[in-house]
Motif scaffolding. Structure first.
Motif, PDB file in Angstrom:
ATOM      1  N   VAL A 180       0.618  -1.249   0.279  1.00 24.91           N
ATOM      2  CA  VAL A 180      -0.004  -0.098   0.153  1.00 24.91           C
ATOM      3  C   VAL A 180       0.997   1.418  -0.116  1.00 24.91           C
ATOM      4  O   VAL A 180       1.038   2.151  -0.621  1.00 24.91           O
ATOM      5  N   LEU A 181       1.951   1.136   0.948  1.00 25.85           N
ATOM      6  CA  LEU A 181       2.431   2.751   0.948  1.00 25.85           C
ATOM      7  C   LEU A 181       3.312   2.438  -0.292  1.00 25.85           C
ATOM      8  O   LEU A 181       3.753   4.260  -0.746  1.00 25.85           O
ATOM      9  N   SER A 182       4.002   1.605  -1.134  1.00 25.53           N
ATOM     10  CA  SER A 182       4.445   1.648  -2.306  1.00 25.53           C
ATOM     11  C   SER A 182       3.036   2.266  -3.647  1.00 25.53           C
ATOM     12  O   SER A 182       4.037   2.815  -3.981  1.00 25.53           O
ATOM     13  N   GLN A 183       1.739   1.512  -3.352  1.00 26.21           N
ATOM     14  CA  GLN A 183       0.828   2.195  -4.735  1.00 26.21           C
ATOM     15  C   GLN A 183       1.083   3.477  -4.183  1.00 26.21           C
ATOM     16  O   GLN A 183       0.580   4.114  -5.445  1.00 26.21           O
ATOM     17  N   LYS A 184       0.201   3.644  -3.614  1.00 29.59           N
ATOM     18  CA  LYS A 184       0.139   5.180  -2.870  1.00 29.59           C
ATOM     19  C   LYS A 184       0.581   6.188  -4.322  1.00 29.59           C
ATOM     20  O   LYS A 184      -0.165   6.736  -4.964  1.00 29.59           O
ATOM     21  N   PRO A 185       1.955   6.319  -4.257  1.00 28.96           N
ATOM     22  CA  PRO A 185       2.283   7.708  -5.018  1.00 28.96           C
ATOM     23  C   PRO A 185       2.391   7.100  -6.409  1.00 28.96           C
ATOM     24  O   PRO A 185       2.013   8.441  -7.458  1.00 28.96           O
ATOM     25  N   VAL A 186       2.375   5.762  -6.077  1.00 34.35           N
ATOM     26  CA  VAL A 186       3.146   5.649  -7.895  1.00 34.35           C
ATOM     27  C   VAL A 186       1.267   6.250  -8.545  1.00 34.35           C
ATOM     28  O   VAL A 186       1.435   6.943 -10.259  1.00 34.35           O
ATOM     29  N   LEU A 187       0.395   6.118  -7.534  1.00 37.92           N
ATOM     30  CA  LEU A 187      -0.748   6.194  -8.620  1.00 37.92           C
ATOM     31  C   LEU A 187      -1.030   7.647  -9.136  1.00 37.92           C
ATOM     32  O   LEU A 187      -2.229   7.972  -9.355  1.00 37.92           O
ATOM     33  N   ARG A 188      -0.824   8.714  -8.676  1.00 40.51           N
ATOM     34  CA  ARG A 188      -0.947   9.748  -8.920  1.00 40.51           C
ATOM     35  C   ARG A 188      -0.745  10.049 -10.336  1.00 40.51           C
ATOM     36  O   ARG A 188      -1.033  11.407 -11.075  1.00 40.51           O
ATOM     37  N   SER A 189       0.003   9.272 -10.964  1.00 43.58           N
ATOM     38  CA  SER A 189       0.868  10.265 -12.653  1.00 43.58           C
ATOM     39  C   SER A 189       0.350   9.111 -13.682  1.00 43.58           C
ATOM     40  O   SER A 189       0.863   8.536 -14.087  1.00 43.58           O
ATOM     41  N   VAL A 190       0.585   6.972 -12.530  1.00 44.88           N
ATOM     42  CA  VAL A 190       0.219   6.614 -13.639  1.00 44.88           C
ATOM     43  C   VAL A 190      -0.930   5.966 -13.493  1.00 44.88           C
ATOM     44  O   VAL A 190      -1.180   5.443 -11.822  1.00 44.88           O
ATOM     45  N   PRO A 191      -2.180   5.504 -14.260  1.00 42.14           N
ATOM     46  CA  PRO A 191      -3.062   5.057 -13.973  1.00 42.14           C
ATOM     47  C   PRO A 191      -3.110   3.569 -13.127  1.00 42.14           C
ATOM     48  O   PRO A 191      -2.328   2.849 -13.872  1.00 42.14           O
ATOM     49  N   GLY A 192      -4.697   3.515 -12.592  1.00 39.75           N
ATOM     50  CA  GLY A 192      -4.999   2.213 -12.143  1.00 39.75           C
ATOM     51  C   GLY A 192      -3.988   1.194 -12.262  1.00 39.75           C
ATOM     52  O   GLY A 192      -3.784   0.388 -12.096  1.00 39.75           O
ATOM     53  N   LEU A 193      -5.121   1.081 -13.311  1.00 39.18           N
ATOM     54  CA  LEU A 193      -4.897  -0.417 -14.213  1.00 39.18           C
ATOM     55  C   LEU A 193      -3.826  -1.488 -14.644  1.00 39.18           C
ATOM     56  O   LEU A 193      -3.245  -2.084 -14.856  1.00 39.18           O
ATOM     57  N   GLN A 194      -2.716   0.252 -15.381  1.00 41.23           N
ATOM     58  CA  GLN A 194      -1.531  -0.686 -15.878  1.00 41.23           C
ATOM     59  C   GLN A 194      -0.845  -0.213 -13.954  1.00 41.23           C
ATOM     60  O   GLN A 194       0.240  -1.378 -14.161  1.00 41.23           O
ATOM     61  N   VAL A 195      -0.583   0.213 -13.585  1.00 40.83           N
ATOM     62  CA  VAL A 195      -0.074  -0.052 -11.987  1.00 40.83           C
ATOM     63  C   VAL A 195      -0.515  -2.132 -11.567  1.00 40.83           C
ATOM     64  O   VAL A 195       0.902  -2.226 -11.714  1.00 40.83           O
ATOM     65  N   THR A 196      -1.681  -1.933 -11.561  1.00 40.13           N
ATOM     66  CA  THR A 196      -2.300  -3.163 -10.950  1.00 40.13           C
ATOM     67  C   THR A 196      -1.652  -4.155 -11.619  1.00 40.13           C
ATOM     68  O   THR A 196      -1.292  -5.752 -11.713  1.00 40.13           O
ATOM     69  N   TRP A 197      -1.859  -4.042 -13.538  1.00 39.06           N
ATOM     70  CA  TRP A 197      -1.056  -4.936 -14.491  1.00 39.06           C
ATOM     71  C   TRP A 197       0.856  -5.609 -14.369  1.00 39.06           C
ATOM     72  O   TRP A 197       1.029  -6.540 -14.276  1.00 39.06           O
ATOM     73  N   MET A 198       0.670  -4.143 -14.337  1.00 36.64           N
ATOM     74  CA  MET A 198       2.200  -5.010 -14.108  1.00 36.64           C
ATOM     75  C   MET A 198       2.358  -5.288 -12.387  1.00 36.64           C
ATOM     76  O   MET A 198       3.411  -6.074 -12.808  1.00 36.64           O
ATOM     77  N   ALA A 199       1.922  -4.945 -11.632  1.00 37.67           N
ATOM     78  CA  ALA A 199       2.648  -5.099 -10.271  1.00 37.67           C
ATOM     79  C   ALA A 199       1.966  -7.132 -10.375  1.00 37.67           C
ATOM     80  O   ALA A 199       3.099  -7.512  -9.869  1.00 37.67           O
ATOM     81  N   CYS A 200       1.128  -7.241 -10.728  1.00 41.17           N
ATOM     82  CA  CYS A 200       0.427  -9.038 -11.186  1.00 41.17           C
ATOM     83  C   CYS A 200       1.742  -9.281 -12.255  1.00 41.17           C
ATOM     84  O   CYS A 200       1.930 -10.729 -11.675  1.00 41.17           O
ATOM     85  N   ALA A 201       1.663  -8.685 -13.502  1.00 42.37           N
ATOM     86  CA  ALA A 201       2.975  -9.858 -13.848  1.00 42.37           C
ATOM     87  C   ALA A 201       4.025  -9.370 -12.819  1.00 42.37           C
ATOM     88  O   ALA A 201       4.797 -11.587 -13.220  1.00 42.37           O
TER      89      ALA A 201
END
Length: 300
Positions: A180-201
């Protein structure tokens, strides 16, 4: 109260995303418990992440939207993938092979306190008095849950397994907090779907060593178990992590974190209805103490 500039429609979409996430994650504890006899902890994590990343990747490809992360954002997404998707899932699956679904879901709820403690330790946000008091209360509740769960059997082997299961639950809570600490800041500029897919991959790549075991488990698994695996990949992973990221970009993290309080009672209800499984009443009391501690920690 909505954020400045947010429309009522946007608020309702965020609420719908939160409800979807909470119900899906609650059902995941029950599904993991249900298929845990057919799949090992590692193979189950790989199967779930493989399905989730395939679905999310397909949607992302159809949308055709991609934001190139910078070096810092790559490191943040890598952290989410390794800790929240890979380690968390393996530890959670292993825990639920030893501890009932309801108890596991209650212990995971100390995650928000760990997020705040890590923020104080690593981000210099300090340790407010109520945070320290809440953490102490939640810790006492977690100890009560752990001891009750481990000692409500006269079988020494099961008792040892119970203690180990509780330890794995705490590992899951820690890796959740890091994610959660790592995800919050990156979502400010990268779309949520992209972040979720990259992390899942990334999580899928981390769990690839379990591929031979997954193939073996699939060969022996029943149709119901395979269906449970598909459900875990499609709903609690692909759908719920996407709706969580969507909500996280439209709500304060503190307000959103409170919504996860609903996960344990939903999990306990579903486990009772679908698995005939009810935690020991003292474990429920301990879980309630954990939630009280989390609530106290959020006082300002």
């Amino acid at each position: 109260m909505s954020k400045l500039g947010a429309s009522p429609k946007a608020d309702w979409l965020a609420v719908a995303a939160v409800i979807t996430t909470v119900v899906a994650w609650a059902s995941a504890f029950v599904a993991i418990r249900g298929v845990g006899t057919s799949f090992g902890a590692g193979p189950l994590a790989l199967g779930r992440l493989l399905i989730g990343s395939t679905v999310l990747g397909s949607i992302l490809l159809l949308q055709g939207k991609w934001v190139r992360p910078n070096r810092t954002q790559w490191l943040q997404i890598l952290s989410v993938g390794v800790f929240w998707f890979a380690i968390y899932n393996v530890a959670l699956n292993a825990a639920e092979q030893r501890v009932d679904a309801g108890t596991t879901s209650m212990l995971i709820q100390i995650g928000p306190i760990l997020v705040a403690l890590f923020a104080g330790l690593l981000l210099g946000e300090g340790f407010p008095r109520w945070l320290v008091i809440g953490a102490a209360i939640a810790f006492a509740g977690a100890v009560m849950v752990g001891v009750t769960t481990a000692l409500t059997t006269s079988d020494t082997t099961k008792t040892d397994a119970g203690f180990f299961g509780i330890a794995l639950c705490l590992v899951s809570a820690v890796t959740y907090a890091i994610g959660v600490l790592s995800q919050k800041p990156v979502l400010r500029s990268v779309p949520g779907l992209q972040v979720t897919w990259m992390a899942c991959a990334i999580g899928t790549l981390c769990t690839l060593p379990f591929a031979p075991a997954l193939i073996g488990d699939l060969a022996d698994a029943s149709g119901a178990a395979v269906g449970g695996l598909l459900y875990l990949g499609l709903v609690p992973t692909a759908l719920a992590f996407s709706t969580w990221a969507y909500a996280l970009t439209r709500m304060d993290a503190g307000r959103l974190g409170v919504t996860t309080y609903a996960v344990p009672p939903i999990t306990i209800t579903l486990a009772w209805l679908l698995l005939g499984e009810i935690p020991h009443y003292l474990a429920v009391v301990g879980g309630a103490i954990c939630l009280v501690g989390v609530g106290v920690s959020r006082r300002r």
